[in-house]
Enzyme design. Structure first.
Site, short mmCIF file in Angstrom:
data_model
loop_
_atom_site.label_atom_id
_atom_site.label_comp_id
_atom_site.label_asym_id
_atom_site.label_seq_id
_atom_site.Cartn_x
_atom_site.Cartn_y
_atom_site.Cartn_z
N ASP A 10 6.45 47.90 -118.24
CA ASP A 10 7.28 47.19 -117.27
C ASP A 10 8.21 48.24 -116.64
OD1 ASP A 10 8.89 45.16 -116.01
OD2 ASP A 10 10.33 45.45 -117.64
N ASP A 12 11.62 47.40 -114.44
CA ASP A 12 13.05 47.06 -114.44
C ASP A 12 13.52 46.69 -115.84
OD1 ASP A 12 13.64 47.36 -111.64
OD2 ASP A 12 12.26 45.69 -111.36
N GLU A 19 18.91 46.76 -113.25
CA GLU A 19 19.35 45.48 -112.67
C GLU A 19 20.82 45.46 -112.27
OE1 GLU A 19 17.33 43.46 -111.58
OE2 GLU A 19 15.57 43.28 -112.86
N GLY A 53 11.50 38.32 -109.55
CA GLY A 53 11.16 38.60 -108.16
C GLY A 53 12.36 38.38 -107.25
N GLY A 54 12.62 39.35 -106.40
CA GLY A 54 13.81 39.31 -105.56
C GLY A 54 13.81 38.17 -104.55
N LYS A 55 12.68 37.94 -103.89
CA LYS A 55 12.64 36.87 -102.88
C LYS A 55 12.81 35.51 -103.57
CE LYS A 55 8.62 38.28 -101.08
NZ LYS A 55 8.37 39.63 -101.57
N LYS A 86 17.40 44.66 -98.70
CA LYS A 86 17.75 44.97 -100.10
C LYS A 86 16.89 46.10 -100.66
CE LYS A 86 16.64 44.41 -104.57
NZ LYS A 86 15.38 44.41 -105.29
N THR A 123 4.57 45.17 -113.23
CA THR A 123 5.96 44.80 -112.89
C THR A 123 5.99 43.75 -111.80
OG1 THR A 123 8.03 45.68 -111.98
CG2 THR A 123 6.04 46.77 -111.27
N THR A 124 7.09 43.04 -111.73
CA THR A 124 7.25 42.08 -110.63
C THR A 124 7.95 42.72 -109.44
OG1 THR A 124 9.37 41.29 -111.39
CG2 THR A 124 7.46 40.12 -112.20
N ASN A 129 9.77 50.19 -104.72
CA ASN A 129 10.84 50.43 -105.70
C ASN A 129 10.32 51.25 -106.89
OD1 ASN A 129 12.34 48.75 -104.10
ND2 ASN A 129 12.23 46.99 -105.48
#
Ligand code: XBP
Ligand code: MG
Length: 252
Positions: A10, A12, A19, A53-55, A86, A123-124, A129
């Protein structure tokens, strides 16, 4: 002869503690840029991290905290614009070297490479990134250390769904029993375990009180020869840091 193990990481929270001082800060910068007075504090962001997930996280926040939001843009477009901005802020932050890798990560990756082991990422987060984190910590060339990088929207369902790990296993044409996953969160562990993977969890401040039932090991970090890890659960066979010798104990 048993097949050599493949290590799947993973990003993050696992490769780096991204984070609180990374993604959170970048979200707030993106909100401020368009004049939104949204401020994701450290505790609020802890709550929002339940949504991978950011969105998806922005959408959840609007639904819960800003249900009467009036925007000149349709909601999906607003979210997409905020998320693009972002991502730019986040990559810029990584470029400054603000977020280092976690203890033991570089050492273990290099040991695995020295032993010709296959490496992958599941990863999500957005691919850009992942590339930025690797480039600004291990150097651009390190992106190629990973045979497959499964990231972001490449699968329909993000963690805790198993999709991203299943995608990586399929692309690499390997069985789950020949792999070890590295995760930091409940959502990540669920995703890995549902894919049949043994999982080593390294907790962060955001995740240390989560439920890690089903993990092979739970540690505070991977440790270093000169600074041992703290074991939260599992049997570390008297080892004081996570190296291939420890990982091989978990091979079937
Ligand atoms: C991390 C995430 C990510 C990041 C934001 O999960 O949930 O959404 O917080 O990344 P994992 P994006 O550790 O399982 O990868 O904004 O690019 O979605
Ligand atoms: Mg994580």
């Amino acid at each position: 002869m048993t097949e050599p193990l493949t290590l799947i990481f993973d990003v993050d929270g696992t490769l780096a503690d991204t984070e609180k001082d990374g993604h959170r800060v970048a979200f707030n910068q993106a909100f401020a840029e368009v004049g939104l007075d949204w401020e994701w504090s450290i505790p609020l962001y802890g709550e929002l991290l339940a949504i991978a997930g950011g969105k998806e996280r922005i959408k959840f926040y609007i639904d819960k905290y800003k249900p009467n939001l009036s925007s000149s843009l349709p909601l999906p477009e607003l979210i997409s614009n905020l998320h693009k901005s972002k991502t730019n802020y986040y990559r810029e932050l990584l470029r400054t070297g603000a977020i280092p890798l976690r203890p033991g990560v570089e050492r273990l990756l290099k040991e695995a490479r020295g032993n010709n082991m296959r490496l992958a990422i599941a990863t999500t987060t957005t691919m850009a990134n992942v590339e930025a984190l690797l480039e600004y910590t291990l150097g651009k060339e390190s992106i190629s250390w990973f045979e497959i990088i499964g990231a972001g929207d490449i699968v329909p369902a993000k963690k805790p769904a198993p999709d991203i790990y299943l995608y990586v296993l399929e692309k690499m044409n390997i069985q789950a029993e020949n792999c070890i996953a590295f995760e930091d969160s409940y959502n990540g562990l669920q995703s890995a375990v549902q894919s049949g993977l043994k999982t080593i969890v390294t907790v962060t401040d955001y995740t240390r009180n989560q439920d890690f039932t089903g993990a092979t090991l739970v540690l505070d970090n991977l440790g270093e020869p000169e600074k041992s890890f703290t074991v939260i659960s599992g049997d570390t066979k008297d080892r004081t840091y996570c190296d291939l010798k420890l990982i091989e104990f978990f091979q079937d």
